[in-house]
Design a protein around this motif. Structure first.
Motif, mmCIF file in Angstrom:
data_model
loop_
_atom_site.group_PDB
_atom_site.id
_atom_site.type_symbol
_atom_site.label_atom_id
_atom_site.label_comp_id
_atom_site.label_asym_id
_atom_site.label_seq_id
_atom_site.Cartn_x
_atom_site.Cartn_y
_atom_site.Cartn_z
ATOM 1 N N ALA A 4 0.702 -1.214 0.028
ATOM 2 C CA ALA A 4 -0.155 0.010 0.017
ATOM 3 C C ALA A 4 0.998 1.044 -0.084
ATOM 4 C CB ALA A 4 -0.786 0.076 1.310
ATOM 5 N N PRO A 5 0.643 2.095 -0.803
ATOM 6 C CA PRO A 5 1.415 3.319 -1.035
ATOM 7 C C PRO A 5 1.084 4.288 0.402
ATOM 8 C CG PRO A 5 -0.415 3.632 -2.564
ATOM 9 C CD PRO A 5 -0.212 2.119 -1.854
ATOM 10 N N SER A 6 2.065 4.903 0.752
ATOM 11 C CA SER A 6 2.265 5.712 2.149
ATOM 12 C C SER A 6 2.658 7.116 1.864
ATOM 13 C CB SER A 6 2.852 5.221 3.101
ATOM 14 O OG SER A 6 2.528 3.724 3.491
ATOM 15 N N THR A 7 1.957 8.046 2.566
ATOM 16 C CA THR A 7 2.532 9.242 2.644
ATOM 17 C C THR A 7 2.684 9.987 4.134
ATOM 18 O OG1 THR A 7 -0.132 10.217 2.753
ATOM 19 C CG2 THR A 7 1.435 9.882 0.456
ATOM 20 N N LYS A 8 3.503 10.920 4.122
ATOM 21 C CA LYS A 8 3.960 11.359 5.775
ATOM 22 C C LYS A 8 2.985 12.439 5.849
ATOM 23 C CE LYS A 8 7.872 11.846 8.522
ATOM 24 N NZ LYS A 8 9.219 12.105 8.427
ATOM 25 N N GLU A 9 2.105 12.509 6.750
ATOM 26 C CA GLU A 9 1.193 13.816 6.877
ATOM 27 C C GLU A 9 1.036 13.719 8.301
ATOM 28 O OE1 GLU A 9 -3.317 15.228 5.813
ATOM 29 O OE2 GLU A 9 -2.321 13.334 4.849
ATOM 30 N N ASN A 10 1.423 15.000 9.018
ATOM 31 C CA ASN A 10 1.148 15.323 10.446
ATOM 32 C C ASN A 10 2.066 14.511 11.248
ATOM 33 O OD1 ASN A 10 -0.409 17.454 9.642
ATOM 34 N ND2 ASN A 10 -2.381 16.217 9.984
ATOM 35 N N GLY A 11 2.999 13.764 10.686
ATOM 36 C CA GLY A 11 3.999 13.109 11.459
ATOM 37 C C GLY A 11 3.536 11.785 11.687
ATOM 38 N N GLY A 12 2.491 11.556 11.030
ATOM 39 C CA GLY A 12 1.917 10.031 11.031
ATOM 40 C C GLY A 12 1.925 9.475 9.736
ATOM 41 N N GLN A 13 1.121 8.176 9.662
ATOM 42 C CA GLN A 13 1.102 7.269 8.348
ATOM 43 C C GLN A 13 -0.394 7.317 8.000
ATOM 44 O OE1 GLN A 13 2.861 3.763 8.957
ATOM 45 N NE2 GLN A 13 4.722 4.211 9.576
ATOM 46 N N LYS A 14 -0.695 7.607 6.760
ATOM 47 C CA LYS A 14 -2.129 7.568 6.344
ATOM 48 C C LYS A 14 -2.014 6.354 5.472
ATOM 49 C CE LYS A 14 -5.289 10.651 4.044
ATOM 50 N NZ LYS A 14 -5.518 11.805 3.459
ATOM 51 N N LEU A 15 -3.015 5.774 5.609
ATOM 52 C CA LEU A 15 -3.486 4.515 4.470
ATOM 53 C C LEU A 15 -4.084 5.150 3.165
ATOM 54 C CD1 LEU A 15 -4.375 1.908 7.436
ATOM 55 C CD2 LEU A 15 -2.115 2.480 6.397
ATOM 56 N N ASN A 16 -3.567 4.627 2.320
ATOM 57 C CA ASN A 16 -4.163 4.946 1.131
ATOM 58 C C ASN A 16 -4.422 3.655 0.255
ATOM 59 O OD1 ASN A 16 -4.711 7.722 1.160
ATOM 60 N ND2 ASN A 16 -2.151 7.912 0.844
ATOM 61 N N PHE A 17 -5.418 3.074 -0.116
ATOM 62 C CA PHE A 17 -5.615 1.774 -0.926
ATOM 63 C C PHE A 17 -6.367 2.064 -2.065
ATOM 64 C CE2 PHE A 17 -6.034 0.421 3.727
ATOM 65 C CZ PHE A 17 -4.847 -0.330 3.666
ATOM 66 N N LYS A 18 -5.813 1.370 -3.019
ATOM 67 C CA LYS A 18 -6.281 1.775 -4.320
ATOM 68 C C LYS A 18 -7.530 1.032 -4.752
ATOM 69 C CE LYS A 18 -1.707 1.105 -6.692
ATOM 70 N NZ LYS A 18 -1.129 0.372 -7.601
ATOM 71 N N ASP A 19 -8.164 0.052 -3.685
ATOM 72 C CA ASP A 19 -9.082 -0.497 -3.812
ATOM 73 C C ASP A 19 -10.225 -0.580 -2.667
ATOM 74 O OD1 ASP A 19 -8.525 -3.966 -2.973
ATOM 75 O OD2 ASP A 19 -7.562 -2.018 -2.391
ATOM 76 N N SER A 20 -10.239 0.929 -2.038
ATOM 77 C CA SER A 20 -10.973 1.221 -0.863
ATOM 78 C C SER A 20 -12.481 0.971 -1.053
ATOM 79 C CB SER A 20 -10.744 2.604 -0.655
ATOM 80 O OG SER A 20 -11.282 3.610 -1.652
ATOM 81 N N GLU A 21 -12.856 0.948 -2.369
ATOM 82 C CA GLU A 21 -14.016 0.566 -2.539
ATOM 83 C C GLU A 21 -14.548 -0.795 -2.271
ATOM 84 O OE1 GLU A 21 -12.156 0.005 -6.517
ATOM 85 O OE2 GLU A 21 -12.192 1.544 -4.922
ATOM 86 N N GLN A 22 -13.745 -1.770 -2.184
ATOM 87 C CA GLN A 22 -13.939 -3.214 -1.962
ATOM 88 C C GLN A 22 -14.619 -3.312 -0.692
ATOM 89 O OE1 GLN A 22 -13.353 -5.789 -3.331
ATOM 90 N NE2 GLN A 22 -13.565 -7.281 -1.650
ATOM 91 N N THR A 23 -14.322 -2.387 0.423
ATOM 92 C CA THR A 23 -15.055 -2.534 1.524
ATOM 93 C C THR A 23 -16.683 -2.586 1.497
ATOM 94 O OG1 THR A 23 -14.738 -0.325 1.998
ATOM 95 C CG2 THR A 23 -13.087 -1.855 2.911
ATOM 96 N N LYS A 24 -17.100 -2.085 0.334
ATOM 97 C CA LYS A 24 -18.420 -1.778 0.319
ATOM 98 C C LYS A 24 -19.070 -3.029 -0.560
ATOM 99 C CE LYS A 24 -17.965 2.928 -0.553
ATOM 100 N NZ LYS A 24 -18.281 4.277 -1.562
ATOM 101 N N ARG A 25 -18.197 -4.143 -0.907
ATOM 102 C CA ARG A 25 -18.689 -5.100 -1.482
ATOM 103 C C ARG A 25 -19.049 -6.248 -0.520
ATOM 104 N NH1 ARG A 25 -16.847 -5.984 -7.340
ATOM 105 N NH2 ARG A 25 -15.577 -4.090 -7.596
ATOM 106 N N ASN A 26 -19.995 -7.013 -0.853
ATOM 107 C CA ASN A 26 -20.482 -8.027 0.208
ATOM 108 C C ASN A 26 -20.876 -9.515 -0.727
ATOM 109 O OD1 ASN A 26 -20.697 -6.492 2.481
ATOM 110 N ND2 ASN A 26 -22.346 -5.258 1.606
ATOM 111 N N GLY A 27 -21.103 -10.594 0.218
ATOM 112 C CA GLY A 27 -21.438 -11.567 -0.558
ATOM 113 C C GLY A 27 -20.272 -12.208 -1.194
ATOM 114 N N LEU A 28 -20.680 -13.333 -2.206
ATOM 115 C CA LEU A 28 -19.717 -14.007 -3.024
ATOM 116 C C LEU A 28 -18.843 -13.096 -3.726
ATOM 117 C CD1 LEU A 28 -21.678 -17.109 -4.025
ATOM 118 C CD2 LEU A 28 -19.836 -16.917 -2.541
ATOM 119 N N ALA A 29 -19.357 -11.954 -4.449
ATOM 120 C CA ALA A 29 -18.612 -11.115 -5.100
ATOM 121 C C ALA A 29 -17.325 -10.535 -4.378
ATOM 122 C CB ALA A 29 -19.377 -9.957 -5.635
#
Length: 678
Positions: free
Chosen positions: A286-311
């Motif tokens: 996962a690509p990372s950036t430095k912001e406010n001294g912390g780590q911010k998570l950026n995922f290319k497939d963040s919409e994946q969390t919205k998927r449900n069921g067998l798909a």
């Protein structure tokens, strides 16, 4: 404010109680797994099957787990996790009871012995092993079969119950590991999950220790104790025909598994103070950036969390199997785990053949030496990771170094041996000379007048220091005593080799090992314990690496998929091809009353040793080579700088994980989860 503190305290208390219940469950499932491993040779002898067939039965646990673990890992995380774990514990208990069931349906165990064909009463009736009478009972078994008819007593299809019972144990175990760890990771305070996992798996190592001790006790007890006259038994636990009370351990394990499942039905589905998903571990890709001294998570497939069921399931699975770093780690781990599974399954058999250790003593030593060393190394490995504040690359280096060190000690074990066992007509000539190869010529001039059955394996030790396959083949004319105290006199083959003393007696059982062999066994146990200790130091890091290779919402599925591959290619196949390799080294097969081949009674020690350690060493070497490629790929893609962030988007370990000990479990480590983590 007070209400919030009260809810927070209650949440922590519930999580701690869940930890206690899960630790007990892990301990019980580990105990039942060790019971199967320590009993597999007893099962092989009781049902008259080959080693590869016994390996197939042992692998049925992994088959059962494989059937459901991926779906359980994915859909179970969205269900009532504690309740699913409780159901799994109940299924494991039922499977253990079913495994022990054949003992109560089968008749008494009858081992191959010429004494059994002509049993003696409690008096000192003289028995004549070497007889010229072609109809002599015990010396010509085929003549008795023509009169009584063929009846196979040991080669029974009752082993199917053992297979199905072990398969049910695998199904029941599937939710305990992945879902239990997910539940802890979901509701523990940030950075505390690794600490809880370390405690969980360190304490649960008590299970394998108790399992080996229980297996040792069961192996000492005769399989039909309580229903037969033990004074009439002519074999002891050191004999290759001995079968211990293998069924007793499964009854104990089944009861404990059912008891461990009861508390889970009283835990809630969710806890109030669940951690936010964004605080989970960051995957390496996962690509990372430095912001406010912390780590911010950026995922290319963040919409994946919205998927449900067998798909959603298949999409997540696709993301995992296309993760090159994760797959490389999986392949390298598979090689190491396969070597561990195959070797731990047949170590008692090897120690019995090479060093003359009974199954009971082998299990006892494994429980009191190897397992404590592994438990200590797990704790120490977590402490080292915390103390040195190891990054992901640091953990990878530790894992690689410990694998190299453990494999080095394994190479030394290969050269420790007791040489060829002198068995007249099988490994040496009747004069005690080494023919260069196994001759398998049971008859000689000294027993040519005896009407012996060459298929009978009823070894006796002569005064000349040679082991003979039966008292008849030793040319013994009569016997005195009863049961284990039976002594054979006037043995012509022994007399021919004993010119000086004139003694010509033979005693039940193979001749004991030499003092040099006893010393080599001590060296073996020391090196073996050190090897287990070293690999345990790096094994604690495996689960962290898996968590770092995938997105937080796919941790459970990644663990499940990892278990599927390990169980399929390692847990199922390793005992089978190890067993097949061992079967090739057999010198003397047992035959049942129908003349069918049964279990092996005697192996060629040198060939057994070379195949056993050759397979183990080959798998270990392949794993190390794969891991080198993995390490290069990780270093190339995720080079670290002083801030812990790579120039190309790679990441170091998140700060929350640096605050807690990395005392993690054995899942996907050289001691994989479930059945293979002993």
């Amino acid at each position: 404010m007070a209400s919030s503190v009260k809810k927070k305290t209650k949440c922590c208390d519930v999580l701690k109680m869940f930890m206690v219940a899960l630790t007990f469950s892990f301990t019980c499932k580990a105990l039942s797994g060790v019971i199967m491993k320590s009993s597999i040779t007893q099962i092989e002898r009781r049902f008259g099957i080959t080693t590869s067939e016994a390996g197939f039965i042992d692998g049925s646990f992994e088959i059962g787990n494989l059937l459901v673990i991926t779906l359980v890992s994915h859909f179970g995380a969205k269900s009532h996790i504690p309740r699913l774990i409780g159901i799994g514990c109940f299924i494991m208990g039922i499977g253990s009871f079913l495994t022990a069931l054949p003992h109560f349906f089968m008749g008494p165990y009858r081992y191959d012995s010429i004494i059994n064909a002509n049993p003696l009463d409690n008096s000192t009736v003289t028995y004549t092993p070497c007889s010229t009478d072609v109809n002599s009972a015990g010396n010509n078994r085929s003549s008795l079969l023509l009169e009584s008819g063929c009846k196979s007593e040991s080669h029974s299809f009752m082993w199917i119950y053992v297979f199905v019972g072990n398969l049910l144990r695998g199904i029941g175990e599937s939710p305990i590991g992945p879902l239990g760890l997910t539940y802890i990771d979901n509701f523990a305070k940030e950075g505390h999950s690794t600490f809880y996992m370390g405690i969980l798996h360190s304490i649960s190592m008590i299970g394998p220790t108790i399992g080996y001790l229980l297996g040792s006790l069961c192996a000492k007890l005769y399989v039909d104790f309580g229903s037969v006259d033990l004074s009439s038994i002519t074999i002891n636990p050191n004999d290759s025909r001995w079968v211990g009370a293998w069924w007793l351990g499964f009854l104990v394990a089944g009861s404990l598994n059912i008891a461990s499942g009861i508390p889970f039905f009283y835990f809630p589905k969710n806890l109030k103070k669940a951690r936010k998903q964004s605080t989970g571990p960051t995957p390496l890709d996962a690509p990372s950036t430095k912001e406010n001294g912390g780590q911010k998570l950026n995922f290319k497939d963040s919409e994946q969390t919205k998927r449900n069921g067998l798909a959603g399931f298949f999409y997540s699975l696709k993301c995992i199997i296309t993760n090159k770093v994760y797959i490389l780690f999986l392949i390298s781990t598979l090689m190491t785990v396969s070597s561990f599974i195959g070797s731990i399954t047949y170590i008692p058999k090897y120690l019995e053949l090479e060093y003359g250790m009974s199954m009971a003593k082998s299990n006892f030593l494994l429980g009191t030496t190897t397992m404590p060393f592994v438990a200590i190394s797990l704790l120490l490995g977590g402490y080292i990771s915390k103390k040195l504040k190891l990054s992901v690359m640091g953990i990878a280096k530790l894992f690689f170094i410990t694998n190299i060190g453990s494999s080095t000690f394994l190479a030394f074990l290969w050269f420790l041996n007791c040489g060829k066992q002198p068995i007249a007509g099988l490994t040496v000539t009747y004069t005690g000379n080494d023919p260069g190869t196994t001759e398998n010529i049971p008859f000689s001039f000294c027993n040519s007048d005896c009407n012996c059955d060459a298929n009978v394996w009823d070894p006796v030790c002569g005064d000349d220091g040679l082991t003979y396959m039966s008292p008849c083949l030793a040319g013994c004319k009569y016997s005195v005593g009863h049961g284990k105290d039976l002594v054979f006199r006037n043995c012509s083959c022994v007399e021919a080799n004993n010119f000086q003393s004139g003694n010509s007696s033979a005693y039940l059982g193979k001749c004991p090992k030499t003092d040099d062999c006893s010393r080599n066994f001590i060296y073996y146990m020391i090196l073996s314990s050190l090897s287990s200790f070293i690999i345990g130091l790096g094994g604690t890091s495996a689960i962290v690496l898996i968590f770092k290779f995938v997105e937080p919402e796919r941790k459970s599925l990644a663990m499940g998929f990892n278990s599927v591959v390990i169980r399929t290619l390692g847990g199922i196949l390793a005992p089978i091809y190890y067993g097949a390799a061992i079967d090739v080294t057999c010198l003397k097969w047992d035959t049942d009353n129908c003349g069918d081949q049964g279990a092996c009674r005697m192996y060629d020690p040198a060939s057994f040793r070379n195949r056993f350690f050759g397979l183990t060493g080959g798998l270990r070497a392949s794993g190390i080579i794969c891991y080198i490629f993995l390490f290069i790929a990780m270093k190339k893609k995720y080079q670290e700088n002083k801030t812990g962030l790579s120039n190309n988007g790679g990441i170091d370990m998140d700060q929350s994980n640096l605050k807690e000990p990395l005392k993690n479990n054995l899942v996907s480590s050289p001691h994989a989860d479930g059945e293979t983590h002993i």
